[in-house]
Motif scaffolding. Structure first.
Motif, PDB file in Angstrom:
ATOM      1  N   PRO A   1      89.299 -69.866  46.998  1.00 32.34           N
ATOM      2  CA  PRO A   1      88.654 -68.755  47.449  1.00 32.34           C
ATOM      3  C   PRO A   1      88.089 -67.774  46.599  1.00 32.34           C
ATOM      4  O   PRO A   1      86.871 -67.293  46.337  1.00 32.34           O
ATOM      5  N   PRO A   2      89.028 -67.236  45.744  1.00 31.31           N
ATOM      6  CA  PRO A   2      88.431 -66.286  44.541  1.00 31.31           C
ATOM      7  C   PRO A   2      87.353 -66.815  43.617  1.00 31.31           C
ATOM      8  O   PRO A   2      86.536 -66.241  43.377  1.00 31.31           O
ATOM      9  N   LEU A   3      87.548 -68.018  43.249  1.00 29.30           N
ATOM     10  CA  LEU A   3      86.845 -68.604  42.220  1.00 29.30           C
ATOM     11  C   LEU A   3      85.414 -69.076  43.035  1.00 29.30           C
ATOM     12  O   LEU A   3      84.451 -69.122  42.046  1.00 29.30           O
ATOM     13  N   LEU A   4      85.594 -69.400  44.265  1.00 28.49           N
ATOM     14  CA  LEU A   4      84.314 -69.754  44.807  1.00 28.49           C
ATOM     15  C   LEU A   4      83.351 -68.526  45.016  1.00 28.49           C
ATOM     16  O   LEU A   4      82.125 -68.394  44.342  1.00 28.49           O
ATOM     17  N   LEU A   5      84.066 -67.235  45.369  1.00 35.07           N
ATOM     18  CA  LEU A   5      83.258 -65.982  45.295  1.00 35.07           C
ATOM     19  C   LEU A   5      82.727 -65.576  43.894  1.00 35.07           C
ATOM     20  O   LEU A   5      81.679 -65.144  43.700  1.00 35.07           O
TER      21      LEU A   5
ATOM     22  N   LEU B   1      86.309 -58.554  40.421  1.00 37.71           N
ATOM     23  CA  LEU B   1      87.396 -59.582  40.137  1.00 37.71           C
ATOM     24  C   LEU B   1      87.752 -59.742  38.610  1.00 37.71           C
ATOM     25  O   LEU B   1      88.924 -59.595  38.505  1.00 37.71           O
ATOM     26  N   PRO B   2      86.852 -59.750  37.776  1.00 40.66           N
ATOM     27  CA  PRO B   2      87.536 -59.717  36.386  1.00 40.66           C
ATOM     28  C   PRO B   2      88.315 -58.921  35.837  1.00 40.66           C
ATOM     29  O   PRO B   2      89.345 -59.163  35.481  1.00 40.66           O
ATOM     30  N   PHE B   3      88.368 -57.413  36.137  1.00 37.99           N
ATOM     31  CA  PHE B   3      89.054 -56.459  35.671  1.00 37.99           C
ATOM     32  C   PHE B   3      90.353 -56.623  36.619  1.00 37.99           C
ATOM     33  O   PHE B   3      91.398 -56.594  35.929  1.00 37.99           O
TER      34      PHE B   3
ATOM     35  N   ALA C   1      87.834 -67.647  32.515  1.00 40.57           N
ATOM     36  CA  ALA C   1      86.626 -67.546  33.130  1.00 40.57           C
ATOM     37  C   ALA C   1      86.504 -66.169  33.916  1.00 40.57           C
ATOM     38  O   ALA C   1      85.610 -65.560  33.830  1.00 40.57           O
ATOM     39  N   PHE C   2      87.605 -65.711  34.244  1.00 39.04           N
ATOM     40  CA  PHE C   2      87.911 -64.600  35.126  1.00 39.04           C
ATOM     41  C   PHE C   2      87.697 -63.121  34.310  1.00 39.04           C
ATOM     42  O   PHE C   2      86.635 -62.623  34.413  1.00 39.04           O
TER      43      PHE C   2
ATOM     44  N   LEU D   1      88.864 -57.225  50.098  1.00 38.63           N
ATOM     45  CA  LEU D   1      88.689 -58.445  49.462  1.00 38.63           C
ATOM     46  C   LEU D   1      88.893 -58.526  48.176  1.00 38.63           C
ATOM     47  O   LEU D   1      89.633 -59.562  47.549  1.00 38.63           O
ATOM     48  N   THR D   2      88.473 -57.525  47.344  1.00 41.33           N
ATOM     49  CA  THR D   2      88.978 -57.564  45.894  1.00 41.33           C
ATOM     50  C   THR D   2      90.336 -57.648  45.486  1.00 41.33           C
ATOM     51  O   THR D   2      90.879 -58.603  44.995  1.00 41.33           O
TER      52      THR D   2
END
Lengths: 296, 300
Positions: free
Chosen positions: B12-16, A166-168, A125-126, A99-100
Motif C-alpha cells: 500500500p505505501p509503495l502504491l501510493l 512519505l520519503p522523509f 526509492a523512498f 495515512l502518512t
C-alpha cells in the motif's frame, strides 16, 4: 588546551583575567530583544488591526483600536469563508497525517527489521524522493490527479499530501526502528506473537518518541503547504474545497479590491491562532521535531 | 506468513508513492521533450527544442538572475545573523572567573525567534504584503510617524525595491530557525574552551570567528544547503507578495514554471523548466558541499 590548563595551575592565585563585566550582557540583550521585537511586532500588529475599523487602519496604521470589533472576525469567518477553509484544512491534514504515519511506519518497520529481495531498491526509492524539488513533479502530478478524477477534491489532496510526506517519514522512522532493541521482539515471537501483533502491540508503542517528532514535522509540512493546493485545487467549484493557505491569499487579493482591510486582518489572525497556540504549548517538541527534520 | 506480512506492509505505501510521486517525477522528464499543451491528447516529440528555447528566453534568465541573487544573499545574511544572535544567546552573558555564560532568558528568545517557522508561508506572505502597503502598511506608518515621509514609498510597486523587499521577508522568516539550530550546536561546545580563549585575551568577536565557527561548521554547512534550496525555490513568498512584478522585477524561476504551465498551458515547456531547476538544485547542492568541505575540527 592542555597548555592553558597547566598554565593556570602553575600561576599562583591568578588575578581574574576578565573582571565581571556588565556591558556585554546589556549589549547582548539589546540586540536579542531588538530581533525579538522585529519578529513579534508584525504579528501583534496584525492581531490589533483585526479589531480596528477600516477608517482607523487607513488614517493611522499604528493607532490602537478604539474598541474591540469582533464583527470583523465574524465577517472573515462567514463572508470570507475562513471558517470553511479552516475546516477543509483540518479534514485534509487529519486524513493525510493518519495515512502518512500509518504507511510510513509500516514501510519503515519492514525496511528496518526484515531482509528480502529488493530491499535496497525500495529503501532508496523512498528516500530518493527527498532529493527532488516538488516543482519538477507539478505538471505531471496535475494530470495524474485529474485523470483519477480527484482534481479539486479533498480526498485527492489528502492522498497527495500523504504521498509527498512519505520519503522523509520512511527515512526517519527506518533509522528509528533500527535503534530499538531486538531482544523484546524476539521474546514476543517466542511467546507466540505474530508479525502483525508484534508491530501493532510492541514496536509501535516503543517507537512513540520517533513517531511524535516526525508527526509534528509532517503536521507543519502539510498544514503550511501552499504550492500543492494552488495547483491541485483549481477548476469549477473548487473554491468550496480550498484549504486555509489558499483561501487566505485569495482573500488578500479580493479584499484589496473591496477595501475590507479589517476583514483581511481578522482572517489572518484566525489562521494564525491554531498554529501559534499549538506551538506555545508544545514548543519544545516542535523545535526538536523541526530541527531533526532539517538535519536529515 | 512472513512474506505475506512484508507484502501487506509494503505494497500500500509503495502504491501510493508510486502513483503520486515516482510516476510524476519520471513523466516530467518525458513531457519536457514534447510540445504538449494539455488540451489536446496529441502531442509531438520535439527532442531538446524546449531546452533550446529555454536558453533564449529572456524572462527566464531574468528570473534566474533573481534566484542567483537570492542564492548569494539569503544564505549569507541568514547565517551571519543566525550566528550573531546564537552566540549572544550562548555566550553573550556575563563573564567571570568560571568563564562565560549564556544570557538570561535564553529560552524565551528561542521560543519567540521560532515563531515565523511555524506560521504558514501564506500567512507570512499576506502579512508582509500588508506591512509594505503604501498607505495602510506598518512600515510606511512608522516612517511617516518619525517624519521621514519622503521615504514612505510604494515598496512593492517600485521595480527598484520589490525584489529586495521579498529578500527581506525570506531572511526575516528564516533567521529564527537558524538561531535555534546554531545555539543548540553551541551548547555542545565545552565551556572551558571559551574560558581558555578569554584567558588568552581573545575578544568576543575573535572567539566567535576562531573558536565557535569552526566547531559548528557542520551545522553551518547543512544550513547553507537548506537555505540554498529555499533560494532556488522562493515561489510562494514571491507569488503572494509581488506575483513577480512590477514588470518582472521580482520574478523567480518557480513562478515562471507555474505561470507557463497553469497560466499559458505550455506544459511541455514548463516541464523543461522543471527539469532545468532539478539539475540546478543538484549542482548547487554538490557544489556547496565541495566548496565548504574542510577538515572537521575534533574536540579532544
Amino acid at each position: 588546551m592542555t597548555a592553558v590548563l597547566t598554565d593556570r595551575v602553575t600561576t599562583p592565585v591568578p588575578a581574574p583575567a576578565v573582571p565581571p563585566r556588565r556591558t556585554v550582557p546589556i549589549v547582548s540583550h539589546a540586540f536579542l530583544a531588538g530581533w525579538a521585537l522585529l519578529t513579534t511586532l508584525p504579528l501583534v500588529w496584525a492581531v490589533l488591526s483585526s479589531f480596528k475599523s477600516d477608517e482607523e487602519i487607513l488614517t493611522d496604521p499604528w493607532s490602537l483600536p478604539a474598541r474591540i470589533r469582533w464583527e470583523n472576525w465574524g465577517r472573515a469567518w462567514n463572508e470570507a469563508h475562513i471558517g470553511r477553509y479552516l475546516l477543509n484544512s483540518a479534514v485534509v491534514v487529519t486524513g493525510a497525517l493518519t495515512l502518512t504515519m500509518l504507511f510510513g511506519a509500516m514501510a519503515a518497520y519492514v525496511l528496518a527489521r526484515y531482509r528480502f529481495r529488493g530491499h535496497r531498491i525500495v529503501y532508496y526509492a523512498f528516500t530518493g524522493g527527498m532529493m527532488f524539488p516538488v516543482f519538477l513533479a507539478l505538471v505531471p502530478l496535475f494530470f495524474v490527479v485529474r485523470n483519477l478524477g480527484l482534481l479539486g477534491t479533498l480526498p485527492g489532496l489528502t492522498l497527495v499530501y500523504a504521498a509527498y510526506s512519505l520519503p522523509f517519514t520512511v527515512f526517519f522512522l527506518t533509522a528509528f526502528f533500527r535503534t530499538l532493541p531486538t531482544s523484546v521482539a524476539e521474546a514476543a515471537m517466542v511467546d507466540g506473537c505474530g508479525h502483525f501483533g508484534l508491530f501493532f502491540r510492541i514496536m509501535l508503542p516503543m517507537a512513540r518518541p520517533g513517531l511524535i517528532s516526525v508527526g509534528i514535522f509532517n503536521f507543519l509540512f502539510q498544514w503550511n503547504q501552499y504550492v500543492l493546493p494552488i495547483v491541485l485545487m483549481q477548476g469549477e467549484g473548487a473554491e468550496r474545497k480550498w484549504v486555509l493557505a489558499q483561501g487566505l491569499t485569495a482573500l488578500a487579493v479580493n479584499e484589496g479590491y473591496r477595501g475590507d482591510f479589517s476583514g483581511l486582518f481578522a482572517g489572518m489572525t484566525i489562521a494564525m491562532i491554531p498554529v501559534v497556540a499549538g506551538y506555545l504549548i508544545f514548543h519544545r517538541q516542535v523545535q526538536t521535531g523541526l530541527s531533526a527534520g532539517q538535519l536529515r | 506468513m512472513r512474506r505475506l506480512f512484508i507484502a501487506t506492509f509494503l505494497v500500500p505505501p509503495l502504491l501510493l508513492y508510486g502513483i503520486f510521486v515516482v510516476s510524476p517525477y519520471t513523466q516530467a522528464f518525458q513531457i519536457s521533450t514534447t510540445n504538449w499543451t494539455g488540451l489536446s491528447p496529441t502531442f509531438e516529440f520535439v527532442g531538446l527544442a524546449n531546452f533550446q528555447r529555454l536558453l533564449d528566453d529572456g524572462y527566464l534568465w531574468n528570473a534566474l538572475r533573481h534566484n542567483g541573487l537570492l542564492l548569494l544573499f539569503l544564505p549569507l545574511v541568514t547565517i551571519l545573523l543566525g550566528l550573531f544572535f546564537a552566540s549572544m544567546i550562548s555566550v553573550g552573558g556575563r563573564a567571570d572567573r568560571v568563564g562565560v555564560h549564556g544570557v538570561r532568558g535564553a529560552g524565551f528568545y528561542r521560543v519567540v525567534y521560532f515563531f515565523p517557522q511555524v506560521l504558514s508561508v501564506a500567512i507570512i506572505g499576506v502579512l508582509w504584503k500588508e506591512m509594505y502597503a503604501p498607505h495602510t502598511g506598518m512600515i510606511n506608518g512608522l516612517l511617516r510617524a518619525v517624519g521621514l515621509d519622503r521615504l514612505a514609498v510604494a515598496w512593492l510597486g517600485d521595480p527598484r525595491f520589490s525584489f529586495w523587499c521579498v529578500l527581506a521577508v525570506l531572511i526575516w522568516m528564516n533567521v529564527g530557525f537558524y538561531v535555534v539550530l546554531f545555539s543548540a550546536a553551541m551548547q555542545s561546545i565545552p565551556r572551558d574552551l571559551y574560558e581558555a580563549a578569554l584567558l588568552d585575551g581573545a575578544g568576543r568577536l575573535v572567539t566567535l570567528v576562531r573558536v565557535t565557527v569552526p566547531l559548528v561548521w557542520d551545522t553551518i554547512q547543512v544550513a547553507w544547503v537548506y537555505l540554498a534550496i529555499i533560494a532556488i525555490d522562493g515561489f510562494a513568498v514571491v507569488q503572494i507578495i509581488t506575483d513577480g512584478g512590477p514588470s518582472a522585477s521580482s520574478d523567480v524561476v518557480g513562478l515562471r514554471l507555474y505561470k507557463t504551465a497553469f497560466g499559458d498551458g505550455q506544459f511541455g515547456y514548463a516541464s523543461a523548466i522543471g527539469v532545468a531547476m532539478f539539475f540546478l538544485t543538484l549542482t548547487v547542492a554538490v557544489m556547496f558541499l565541495r566548496v565548504t568541505r574542510r577538515d572537521r575540527v575534533e574536540l579532544q
